[in-house]
Design a protein around this motif. Structure first.
Motif, PDB file in Angstrom:
ATOM      1  N   ASP A  88       0.823  -1.218   0.000  1.00 10.13           N
ATOM      2  CA  ASP A  88       0.000   0.000   0.000  1.00 10.13           C
ATOM      3  C   ASP A  88       0.854   1.265   0.000  1.00 10.13           C
ATOM      4  N   GLY A  89       2.193   1.105  -0.031  1.00 14.92           N
ATOM      5  CA  GLY A  89       3.073   2.260  -0.129  1.00 14.92           C
ATOM      6  C   GLY A  89       3.592   2.808   1.176  1.00 14.92           C
ATOM      7  N   PHE A  90       3.291   2.189   2.315  1.00 14.04           N
ATOM      8  CA  PHE A  90       3.764   2.688   3.605  1.00 14.04           C
ATOM      9  C   PHE A  90       5.164   2.144   3.907  1.00 14.04           C
ATOM     10  N   LEU A  91       5.981   2.992   4.523  1.00 11.89           N
ATOM     11  CA  LEU A  91       7.347   2.607   4.875  1.00 11.89           C
ATOM     12  C   LEU A  91       7.360   1.834   6.196  1.00 11.89           C
ATOM     13  N   VAL A  92       8.121   0.742   6.213  1.00 12.51           N
ATOM     14  CA  VAL A  92       8.354  -0.035   7.436  1.00 12.51           C
ATOM     15  C   VAL A  92       9.855  -0.076   7.668  1.00 12.51           C
ATOM     16  N   ILE A  93      10.289   0.249   8.880  1.00 12.10           N
ATOM     17  CA  ILE A  93      11.716   0.205   9.203  1.00 12.10           C
ATOM     18  C   ILE A  93      11.925  -0.656  10.441  1.00 12.10           C
ATOM     19  N   GLY A  94      13.061  -1.349  10.479  1.00 14.37           N
ATOM     20  CA  GLY A  94      13.356  -2.245  11.602  1.00 14.37           C
ATOM     21  C   GLY A  94      14.820  -2.172  11.986  1.00 14.37           C
ATOM     22  N   GLY A  95      15.122  -2.440  13.239  1.00 19.94           N
ATOM     23  CA  GLY A  95      16.498  -2.378  13.719  1.00 19.94           C
ATOM     24  C   GLY A  95      17.300  -3.606  13.346  1.00 19.94           C
ATOM     25  N   ARG A  96      18.598  -3.391  13.187  1.00 22.17           N
ATOM     26  CA  ARG A  96      19.515  -4.506  12.938  1.00 22.17           C
ATOM     27  C   ARG A  96      20.185  -4.977  14.227  1.00 22.17           C
ATOM     28  N   ASP A  97      20.229  -4.075  15.235  1.00 25.32           N
ATOM     29  CA  ASP A  97      20.878  -4.412  16.498  1.00 25.32           C
ATOM     30  C   ASP A  97      20.284  -3.528  17.597  1.00 25.32           C
ATOM     31  N   ALA A  98      20.830  -3.649  18.801  1.00 29.18           N
ATOM     32  CA  ALA A  98      20.297  -2.898  19.937  1.00 29.18           C
ATOM     33  C   ALA A  98      20.427  -1.394  19.728  1.00 29.18           C
ATOM     34  N   ASP A  99      21.529  -0.947  19.114  1.00 24.69           N
ATOM     35  CA  ASP A  99      21.698   0.493  18.859  1.00 24.69           C
ATOM     36  C   ASP A  99      20.613   1.009  17.923  1.00 24.69           C
ATOM     37  N   ASP A 100      20.335   0.232  16.870  1.00 24.52           N
ATOM     38  CA  ASP A 100      19.266   0.630  15.940  1.00 24.52           C
ATOM     39  C   ASP A 100      17.922   0.699  16.654  1.00 24.52           C
ATOM     40  N   ASN A 101      17.654  -0.305  17.509  1.00 29.10           N
ATOM     41  CA  ASN A 101      16.383  -0.315  18.230  1.00 29.10           C
ATOM     42  C   ASN A 101      16.214   0.943  19.074  1.00 29.10           C
ATOM     43  N   GLU A 102      17.295   1.340  19.745  1.00 28.26           N
ATOM     44  CA  GLU A 102      17.256   2.559  20.564  1.00 28.26           C
ATOM     45  C   GLU A 102      16.948   3.772  19.690  1.00 28.26           C
ATOM     46  N   GLU A 103      17.652   3.874  18.570  1.00 23.45           N
ATOM     47  CA  GLU A 103      17.491   5.045  17.710  1.00 23.45           C
ATOM     48  C   GLU A 103      16.096   5.099  17.093  1.00 23.45           C
ATOM     49  N   LEU A 104      15.579   3.945  16.696  1.00 16.72           N
ATOM     50  CA  LEU A 104      14.252   3.916  16.084  1.00 16.72           C
ATOM     51  C   LEU A 104      13.183   4.443  17.032  1.00 16.72           C
ATOM     52  N   VAL A 105      13.241   3.991  18.270  1.00 14.47           N
ATOM     53  CA  VAL A 105      12.216   4.395  19.230  1.00 14.47           C
ATOM     54  C   VAL A 105      12.392   5.850  19.649  1.00 14.47           C
ATOM     55  N   GLN A 106      13.612   6.252  19.899  1.00 13.89           N
ATOM     56  CA  GLN A 106      13.831   7.597  20.422  1.00 13.89           C
ATOM     57  C   GLN A 106      13.745   8.672  19.351  1.00 13.89           C
ATOM     58  N   LYS A 107      14.083   8.342  18.095  1.00  8.56           N
ATOM     59  CA  LYS A 107      14.164   9.368  17.066  1.00  8.56           C
ATOM     60  C   LYS A 107      13.080   9.267  16.005  1.00  8.56           C
ATOM     61  N   TYR A 108      12.621   8.055  15.692  1.00  6.21           N
ATOM     62  CA  TYR A 108      11.746   7.895  14.534  1.00  6.21           C
ATOM     63  C   TYR A 108      10.347   7.387  14.858  1.00  6.21           C
ATOM     64  N   LEU A 109      10.084   6.965  16.085  1.00  2.00           N
ATOM     65  CA  LEU A 109       8.744   6.497  16.441  1.00  2.00           C
ATOM     66  C   LEU A 109       7.903   7.702  16.831  1.00  2.00           C
ATOM     67  N   GLU A 110       6.852   7.987  16.055  1.00  2.00           N
ATOM     68  CA  GLU A 110       6.053   9.182  16.269  1.00  2.00           C
ATOM     69  C   GLU A 110       4.579   8.826  16.356  1.00  2.00           C
ATOM     70  N   GLY A 111       3.795   9.782  16.848  1.00  2.00           N
ATOM     71  CA  GLY A 111       2.361   9.584  16.947  1.00  2.00           C
ATOM     72  C   GLY A 111       1.759   9.211  15.607  1.00  2.00           C
ATOM     73  N   GLY A 112       0.860   8.252  15.590  1.00  2.00           N
ATOM     74  CA  GLY A 112       0.263   7.772  14.352  1.00  2.00           C
ATOM     75  C   GLY A 112       0.948   6.535  13.811  1.00  2.00           C
ATOM     76  N   ASP A 113       2.244   6.316  14.176  1.00  2.00           N
ATOM     77  CA  ASP A 113       2.957   5.109  13.753  1.00  2.00           C
ATOM     78  C   ASP A 113       2.442   3.895  14.532  1.00  2.00           C
ATOM     79  N   LYS A 114       2.869   2.717  14.111  1.00  2.00           N
ATOM     80  CA  LYS A 114       2.583   1.477  14.836  1.00  2.00           C
ATOM     81  C   LYS A 114       3.903   0.773  15.151  1.00  2.00           C
ATOM     82  N   PHE A 115       3.999   0.263  16.407  1.00  2.00           N
ATOM     83  CA  PHE A 115       5.187  -0.440  16.894  1.00  2.00           C
ATOM     84  C   PHE A 115       4.897  -1.935  16.886  1.00  2.00           C
ATOM     85  N   PHE A 116       5.768  -2.707  16.222  1.00  2.00           N
ATOM     86  CA  PHE A 116       5.611  -4.168  16.166  1.00  2.00           C
ATOM     87  C   PHE A 116       6.827  -4.827  16.812  1.00  2.00           C
ATOM     88  N   HIS A 117       6.575  -5.999  17.408  1.00  2.11           N
ATOM     89  CA  HIS A 117       7.685  -6.782  17.959  1.00  2.11           C
ATOM     90  C   HIS A 117       7.257  -8.239  18.035  1.00  2.11           C
TER      91      HIS A 117
END
Length: 719
Positions: free
Chosen positions: A517-546
């Motif tokens: 449907d054209g929506f971007l999905v991004i995922g971490g490669r390691d613990a550092d990526d996971n930290e950065e994704l949540v602190q810098k790129y996770l915003e209201g309206g997004d969905k968090f999967f695990h």
């Protein structure tokens, strides 16, 4: 005659009123066709139903409503610019359509509960489309512009060009004064000084019965009155929508010089469209014309058909004007180089001013102290300035340095060693110098942006040169017709030479894919990526999967881009399912050789780095609070593919997403081959599928393929 390729200011003045009739329509979807610099806005109008609005700012520059049958097919995966438009404008109401002054600029303003967005289409020069937020700041634009006179770049306030003289609204005295300022002949004056352009300049001369080449000084009062009356009448007609649009045709010569295309007198002569105007023109009196009741349909008929007429000449596909595009990119580079030089000079000038303040510390401090003390005693600014004038006459150095005072701004302008420096009267020397250093730094940051922009332009220039070389290499080959066919998709696998083109994206530092449907999905490669994704790129309206399993990546389904305001999006179920499959496939589920696992989804405000009392969160870990939505027994599966349309690159993700975007793809599942071994197997398989093996080596080496493979063993599902 040459084809008309751009709308004029008069055209936009006529179009403005008709487009205002579409206010209230809701935007359904937006598209971008990068090759043509064409933006398509699909709207829904209560009375008219589906409405297609086209904005083209490439070699052709136009903006109008088009018939549904004249709209190009939707492109493949939407570029980021199109996704940004969809995220900001989906469901928004068109509330304003307006021409900027008498310029070739049209603004479309959309309102939605969460935001107001304006699309500004520049139909002059190299052309551009800028998208502005409610504060007038550029969210994104097709072309970044950094000139001495104006800047159009993401994150900066949009700057319109200097307003052009508007002959449609000026009074008689202003009209006459403007003409008399010119030292050119009448037609050039009307074309340039009054902004009518060559065609309408000639039209006004013809209607007024005045020779084109008469000198302005030779015009009398009756000439001015006739001209003003004609301009006033034209302006009134355009404002009131009293148009009589015409599409003009040129009769083609069959080669015998008589202008006829057939020896049979009953045959219609062959004609081609050459212009479209909102009113009939005396200049075109000898041309065949077709009348329309509204200007929009006339524009649509003209641009749709003239482009088709240009595409085929003598039964052969015309060669694109690569040279014109190359020259355009070179002009942009020259402008950017000049802007960089200007930024460097401006930054250096600000630093020199700061250093002058320190070098003349006592003198500047004396002036500032005098002003502050006087103001504390309620001495007026005029009296303070008079005192400095008296001091200057007596030869007092501090007074001689004062050029002027501005009470409204609270500033003093000084002349220090021949350089004028404006300082805040109520702060000290150090603070004023510090502000000048900050301004120098701000200008240098603009220079850094310009340096990035010029590198992008140089890449665009090289891409055009590559396309030119490829065209010339393929010229005359039988495969060209098949490859260029509009009815059949390009057979990339059989092509002997595939041009490579790609752009580096901000999200490529992570694992990523775009849903079907054209929506971007991004995922971490390691613990550092996971930290950065949540602190810098996770915003209201997004969905968090695990994944429910330990050791899974943070996976974020993005509602908006990183520079856009957050908003709620009703994600399709297909996108949610694909994001869940992505999360489970790159988790320990795959490494353990399992073929399915559970995944949960939460909103951003449920994700926290603060652990429960007595608990500890390791790096890359997060506390999840509140209810979760589960995707049970989600299958593990990844497809790796190669795209060839908009960009040439490896992509990877859930098969349902990748298969629709790639020219070819291979699906893998948990298996016995190590990551580097399966990457080599996929590489060999891709080489066998493509006729152009060098293309595969360039864009899909084993290392590039491995970037998209889950950790652990894998195998191809076809094996």
């Amino acid at each position: 005659m040459d084809h008309k390729r751009e709308l004029t200011s008069v055209d936009l003045a006529a179009l403005e009123g008709e487009l205002a009739g579409y206010e209230g329509a809701k935007l359904d979807k937006a598209y971008l066709y990068p090759e043509d610099d064409l933006v398509r806005l699909k709207l829904r109008d209560f009375d008219r139903g589906r409405v297609e609005f086209l904005i083209e700012v490439g070699d052709v520059k136009r903006a109008h409503v088009a018939d549904q049958s004249h709209v190009p097919d939707a492109p493949g995966r939407p570029p980021d610019f199109a996704m940004m438009l969809r995220n900001r404008l989906s469901g928004a109401d068109l509330v304003r359509v307006e021409q900027f002054e008498f310029d070739r600029i049209i603004e479309l303003e959309f309102d939605r509960e969460d935001a107001s967005t304006t699309i500004v289409a520049e139909l002059f020069g190299d052309g551009n489309v800028a998208v502005l937020d409610e504060h007038g700041e550029v969210i994104d634009c097709l072309e970044t512009v950094r000139l001495k006179s104006r800047t159009v770049a993401p994150g900066t306030p949009y700057e319109f060009p200097s307003a052009r003289f508007n002959p449609m609204t000026v009074d008689y005295d202003g009209f006459v004064a403007r003409i008399k300022e010119s030292d050119a002949d009448l037609v050039r004056t009307l074309a340039t000084q009054l902004n009518f352009g060559g065609l309408y300049g000639e039209e006004l001369c013809t209607r007024a019965g005045i020779d084109y080449n008469v000198a302005v000084d030779d015009l009398d009062e009756s000439d001015f009155e006739r001209l003003y009356e004609l301009v006033d009448e034209m302006g009134t007609r355009l404002r009131e929508g009293d148009v009589d649009p015409r599409v003009y045709y040129e009769t083609l010569d069959d080669g015998d010089g008589d202008g006829a295309s057939s020896s049979d007198p009953d045959d219609e002569p062959d004609r081609r469209r050459v212009d479209v105007t909102p009113i009939p023109l005396a200049e075109y009196e000898e041309l065949y014309s077709e009348s329309f009741t509204e200007f929009n349909p006339a524009l649509d008929d003209y641009f749709f058909n003239f482009q088709r007429e240009e595409e085929v000449e003598g039964g052969e596909t015309q060669r694109p004007d690569f040279e014109a595009e190359i020259e355009k990119q070179k002009r942009i580079i020259q402008q950017q180089e000049q802007a960089i030089e200007d930024f460097e000079a401006d930054a250096e000038a600000e630093r020199e001013k700061a250093e002058l303040l320190y070098a003349n510390y006592d003198l500047v401090d004396d002036v500032l102290s005098t002003v502050r003390t006087a103001r504390e005693d309620d001495v007026s600014w005029d009296d303070i300035e008079a005192k400095f004038d008296e001091g200057a006459e007596r030869g007092i150095p501090a007074a001689e340095a004062v050029v002027s005072l501005d009470g409204s701004e609270g500033t003093v302008t000084l002349d220090i060693d021949g350089t004028r420096v404006t300082v805040d009267a109520f702060t000290g020397v150090e603070k004023n110098a510090d502000e000048l250093y900050k301004e120098a730094k701000r200008i240098e940051e603009k220079k850094e942006g310009a340096l990035t922009a010029i590198e992008n332009t140089r890449e665009d220039l090289e891409a055009v040169k590559e396309r030119r070389d490829e065209w010339e290499a393929d010229d005359g080959e039988d495969e060209l017709e098949e490859d260029e066919s509009e009815d059949e998709p390009t057979d990339w696998l059989s092509m002997q030479s595939i041009p490579t083109r790609s752009t580096e994206r901000w999200y490529e530092q992570f694992r990523w894919f775009h849903t079907s449907d054209g929506f971007l999905v991004i995922g971490g490669r390691d613990a550092d990526d996971n930290e950065e994704l949540v602190q810098k790129y996770l915003e209201g309206g997004d969905k968090f999967f695990h994944a429910q399993a330990h050791g899974g990546p943070v996976t974020v389904l993005k509602a908006t881009g990183p520079s856009e305001p957050s908003k709620e999006v009703d994600f399709p179920q297909s996108s949610l399912d694909q994001a869940a499959q992505f999360a489970v496939s790159y988790s320990s589920v795959w490494k353990d050789g399992k073929f399915a696992g559970d995944v949960y989804m939460v909103d951003p405000d449920q994700v926290s780095k603060t652990p429960e009392s007595g608990e500890y969160l390791e790096k890359g870990g997060f506390a999840i609070r509140g209810d979760r939505t589960y995707f049970e027994s989600t299958p593990a599966g990844i497809a790796v593919g190669i795209t060839c349309d908009d960009e040439t690159r490896v992509i990877g993700g859930p098969p349902a997403a990748i298969e629709g975007q790639a020219a070819t793809s291979i699906t893998v599942e948990p298996g016995q081959y190590a990551q580097n071994d399966i990457a080599k197997r996929l590489y060999r398989e891709f080489k066998d599928r493509f006729a152009d093996e060098t293309f595969v080596r360039k864009v899909a080496s084993p290392d590039q393929i491995q970037e998209f493979l889950p950790p652990g063993g894998s195998r191809m599902t076809e094996e």
